[in-house]
Write a protein that holds these residues in place. Sequence first.
Motif, short mmCIF file in Angstrom:
data_model
loop_
_atom_site.label_atom_id
_atom_site.label_comp_id
_atom_site.label_asym_id
_atom_site.label_seq_id
_atom_site.Cartn_x
_atom_site.Cartn_y
_atom_site.Cartn_z
N MET A 562 0.44 -0.91 0.23
CA MET A 562 -0.28 -0.09 0.12
C MET A 562 0.91 1.07 0.30
SD MET A 562 -3.33 -0.59 -0.39
CE MET A 562 -3.23 0.90 0.06
N VAL A 563 1.83 1.45 1.17
CA VAL A 563 2.75 2.35 0.99
C VAL A 563 3.12 2.59 -0.54
CG1 VAL A 563 4.78 2.97 1.79
CG2 VAL A 563 3.21 2.19 3.48
N ASP A 564 4.10 1.51 -1.40
CA ASP A 564 4.51 1.52 -2.44
C ASP A 564 3.47 2.31 -3.89
OD1 ASP A 564 6.62 0.86 -2.03
OD2 ASP A 564 6.33 -1.01 -2.23
N ARG A 566 0.87 4.46 -3.11
CA ARG A 566 0.97 5.33 -2.55
C ARG A 566 1.82 6.48 -2.67
NH1 ARG A 566 -2.97 6.69 1.30
NH2 ARG A 566 -4.78 5.07 1.72
N LEU A 567 3.26 5.84 -2.66
CA LEU A 567 3.80 6.86 -3.93
C LEU A 567 4.35 6.73 -5.35
CD1 LEU A 567 6.61 5.36 -0.57
CD2 LEU A 567 5.66 7.80 -1.27
N GLY A 568 3.46 5.61 -5.48
CA GLY A 568 3.13 5.40 -7.17
C GLY A 568 4.11 4.60 -7.57
N THR A 569 4.80 3.66 -7.27
CA THR A 569 5.67 3.17 -7.19
C THR A 569 5.27 1.77 -7.14
OG1 THR A 569 5.93 2.36 -4.93
CG2 THR A 569 8.28 4.22 -6.64
N ASP A 570 5.85 0.35 -8.50
CA ASP A 570 4.93 -0.99 -8.72
C ASP A 570 5.02 -1.19 -7.13
OD1 ASP A 570 4.59 -0.51 -11.02
OD2 ASP A 570 6.23 -1.16 -12.13
N PRO A 571 4.39 -2.04 -6.52
CA PRO A 571 4.07 -2.19 -5.71
C PRO A 571 4.47 -4.53 -5.52
CG PRO A 571 2.27 -2.84 -6.16
CD PRO A 571 2.61 -1.47 -7.20
N ASP A 572 4.76 -5.06 -4.86
CA ASP A 572 5.43 -6.72 -4.30
C ASP A 572 3.51 -7.28 -4.01
OD1 ASP A 572 5.70 -8.35 -4.47
OD2 ASP A 572 7.89 -8.94 -3.44
N LEU A 573 2.92 -7.84 -5.20
CA LEU A 573 1.58 -8.34 -4.72
C LEU A 573 1.61 -9.90 -3.95
CD1 LEU A 573 0.08 -7.38 -8.62
CD2 LEU A 573 -0.01 -6.03 -6.30
N ARG A 574 3.34 -10.18 -3.77
CA ARG A 574 3.01 -11.21 -3.44
C ARG A 574 2.75 -11.11 -1.50
NH1 ARG A 574 8.84 -13.39 -5.21
NH2 ARG A 574 9.35 -10.96 -5.09
N ILE A 575 1.48 -11.32 -1.32
CA ILE A 575 1.29 -10.69 0.31
C ILE A 575 1.16 -11.92 1.11
CG2 ILE A 575 1.24 -7.99 -0.50
CD1 ILE A 575 -1.69 -8.54 -0.23
N GLY A 576 1.18 -13.01 0.23
CA GLY A 576 0.25 -13.85 1.50
C GLY A 576 1.36 -15.31 1.64
N ILE A 577 1.00 -15.53 2.66
CA ILE A 577 1.66 -17.48 4.27
C ILE A 577 1.41 -17.37 3.26
CG2 ILE A 577 2.36 -17.25 5.27
CD1 ILE A 577 1.96 -14.63 6.78
N ARG A 578 2.14 -18.99 2.86
CA ARG A 578 1.31 -20.44 2.53
C ARG A 578 1.67 -21.53 3.67
NH1 ARG A 578 2.60 -24.06 -1.59
NH2 ARG A 578 3.49 -22.91 -2.39
N SER A 579 1.83 -22.52 4.24
CA SER A 579 2.08 -23.05 4.98
C SER A 579 2.36 -24.50 4.26
CB SER A 579 0.57 -23.69 6.31
OG SER A 579 0.52 -22.42 7.20
N VAL A 580 3.48 -25.19 4.40
CA VAL A 580 3.51 -25.91 3.83
C VAL A 580 4.26 -27.58 4.46
CG1 VAL A 580 4.84 -27.18 1.81
CG2 VAL A 580 4.23 -24.80 1.76
N ARG A 581 3.81 -28.92 4.53
CA ARG A 581 4.06 -30.11 5.52
C ARG A 581 5.42 -30.18 4.92
NH1 ARG A 581 2.50 -32.53 9.32
NH2 ARG A 581 3.31 -34.78 9.70
N ARG A 582 6.33 -29.70 5.24
CA ARG A 582 8.16 -30.66 4.87
C ARG A 582 7.89 -31.94 4.98
NH1 ARG A 582 9.48 -27.83 0.44
NH2 ARG A 582 9.89 -25.42 1.60
N THR A 583 8.43 -33.38 4.64
CA THR A 583 8.15 -34.34 5.46
C THR A 583 9.17 -35.35 3.22
OG1 THR A 583 6.65 -34.95 3.91
CG2 THR A 583 5.93 -34.85 5.71
N ARG A 584 10.37 -36.27 4.37
CA ARG A 584 10.70 -36.98 3.39
C ARG A 584 10.37 -38.48 3.07
NH1 ARG A 584 16.19 -35.80 3.09
NH2 ARG A 584 16.84 -37.29 2.67
N ASP A 585 10.53 -38.98 1.96
CA ASP A 585 9.44 -39.82 1.27
C ASP A 585 10.51 -40.56 0.24
OD1 ASP A 585 7.64 -41.81 1.49
OD2 ASP A 585 6.19 -41.11 0.08
N LEU A 586 11.18 -41.10 1.28
CA LEU A 586 12.33 -41.50 0.48
C LEU A 586 12.75 -42.57 0.84
CD1 LEU A 586 14.31 -40.94 -2.03
CD2 LEU A 586 16.27 -40.65 -0.27
N ALA A 587 13.30 -43.62 -0.14
CA ALA A 587 13.78 -45.49 0.27
C ALA A 587 15.25 -45.57 -0.53
CB ALA A 587 12.36 -46.34 0.06
#
Length: 777
Positions: A562-564, A566-587
């Motif tokens: 939002m600040v960007d 108002r200042l007239g610059t291109d904002p970074d639209l990647r404003i999300g948080i994603r939850s990822v479950r990290r697992t190892r599935d290897l034999a």
Amino acid sequence: MSVNLDEYRDLLEDLGADATAVLHASWQEATRVFTAKGLETYLRGARALHALGRGADPVASFVQEAPAVARELGEDAVADLVQAALGMASKTSGAVIGLVIATSPTAARRLGDPELFRGYLAFLAQLLAQAPRGVRPLLERLDRLLLQLTLGGLRRWALWGAQAHRTDYAAQERYFSLASPDALSMLQQERKGTLLVDMQRRLGMYLRALWGRDFWLRPTSGDFEAREGYRPFIENFVIHLPDALDDLERPGGRIPGVELYRAMAAHAAAHLVYTREPLSAEALSSLHMAVIGLVEDARVEALAARDFPGLATLWRAMHDAPPERGERAGELLGRVARALADPDHADPHPVVAKARALWGAAQASLASNRVSVDVGLALAHEIRRLGRPFNPREDPFFVAYRDDNRYIWEFAEAAAFASAAPWNGHQVRRRVSLMEFVNETDVETAGDDAQEIWTLSSELFPYEDLGKSYNELDGKPPVSDPVHYAEWDYQIQMERPNWATVLEKHVTPADPALVDGILAAHRPLVARLKRLVEALQPQGVQRLRKQEEVDEIDLEAAIRAMVDLRLGTDPDLRIGIRSVRRTRDLAVLLLLDLSESTNDRVRGGDATVLDLSRQATVLLGDALAKLGDPFAIHGFASDGRHDVGYFRFKDFGDDFADRAKGRLAAMTGQLSTRMGAAMRHAGAFLRRAPQKKKLLLVLTDGEPADVDVRDPQYLRHDARKAVEELARDGIGTFCISLDPEADAYVSRIFGANRYAVVDRIERLPERLPLLYVGLTR
């Protein structure tokens, strides 16, 4: 008593060192399938082939493959194989004789009958006389040919090619290699719709599901030059069915060969189940016997249909005798057969009406086959009264699925045979409970010829605290059944079926303190690996910022955007948080090359290559146990294609504890490196692992090689083919080579970036765990 190979030492004196080594590897399998007399025939056959002086390949192939032939067809077939091979000695080379023997299990399995196997051997002898150059390419493609042809079809196809290209040897070789259009055209012409060998197991299960008992099915073939095989028949309680069937054309549509086989097998089985008394043919004419047999067929089918109503529908569809068919005796019998099988079928003929009336009155007494005699004699009298002469050759009546009824007239002789039936002597292996095991009498003299073998699900330890089980104290080392794998021949660009034999061999554990000492000696490296492992371990649910696909909004990122604006610059639209479950599935499976060269000492040190491989394996196993990745450690060493030894030091379900450590401590280097077969066997274990990602790590100190292979490229190409086969099944491969000159060949086998060369072997214990960490990061 246990059968000891030393008892036959007099038969082994002239066998030769190579064949004797193969014999030792095959002896356990041979003792399971041969009787004492059969073992003597087996060894005498090997010695006779050796005496031909045609090289070691025919002898080694016979020693390796004869037990498989005996398992499929009985030990008498092995004597037939020996006689055929000896008869071919004056007509062809030792290599072709060896190929005849090497492919004999394929022929035995696909033909499924000793008589047909003898016919196959006679056919090969005939083909050797007419087209000797065609025998080798035919044998190399035998599996494909017998998948599509019966023995009669194979014989017609081969002899047509031999006659058509009698003097053109190049065309002859192309024909038998299936490389010419006329070969493929004749192959298509000779193909049958359904082969019994493909249906035999399913038919056996089908009959067992109906009557809760086993029935023995065997294929049979008619005149090889005729398209028609024999009718089904029952002999000595064995159901003989045609070796192949085409679909059955009927006015209402085509009946598949599978359905025809099912109808044949169920009808013959009904005879075996519901015929309990013999019929006497004394004073009966051929007409009497034909009509009584027809009524007996209807009786057993009616009893079977009472228990399983669906069978009546199956059989009814096979009848095709319409009312407008003629009135000769054979034609009338066909119409009567249909009328008794199908109550709704309309046929006004007086004989048919009489048959229905007699059949209706006999419904209450179908349990006894005496009703077949009474009704049959009355119907025969009616046909004779009408002046209809009967000649079995001129007036046959044929129902497609019914047998020739010899069984009902030979029942007494068959019953006498039953007590000595060959299937009654099979050895039984069954699992028992601990209490059942300890409460039964122990027979100390029981051995490999025991009628029953009892096994427990776990080891049994003596009352005294000796720390060892009964198996470890007194038992025999367990020997696995041989596993056969195809091998790729790059020169002919084809696989050699069942060419290499893998034998899983028992590893007697040594002192696990040796492994613990390795871990103690490399304590700084173990601590370093521990930190790397902790960095690799799954962190559970992780929150990833600057995401476009969001589970929630990142407030700080949203405010900056939002600040960007108002200042007239291109904002970074990647404003999300994603939850990822990290697992190892290897034999992962580590496959160790345990060839003789691993006993060489490393330049500038006292340790051998095997010592360093053991140290690296121990450190990797310790790291994997901490990381939690399922892993197995196996090894291999070969002594020719007949004996690829495979050692399982740790399986996927085992803990990395004293038992696995003791096996690693007992690791030894010996023999050669047939890598392709070992990789295929390792792939069989990885395919059963439930993990999505699967990795085969191969640790070797040299290129693939073996004592029976002179061409250095042969086993390299086979190993590359094995890598391709594993890749198709989703199994990745990676090679760690200790050969400084491995760059010249290892990339061709495993592919670019799928290998690492460790030039300084003394650094292997450090490099191997770090390579794994880098591969799976």
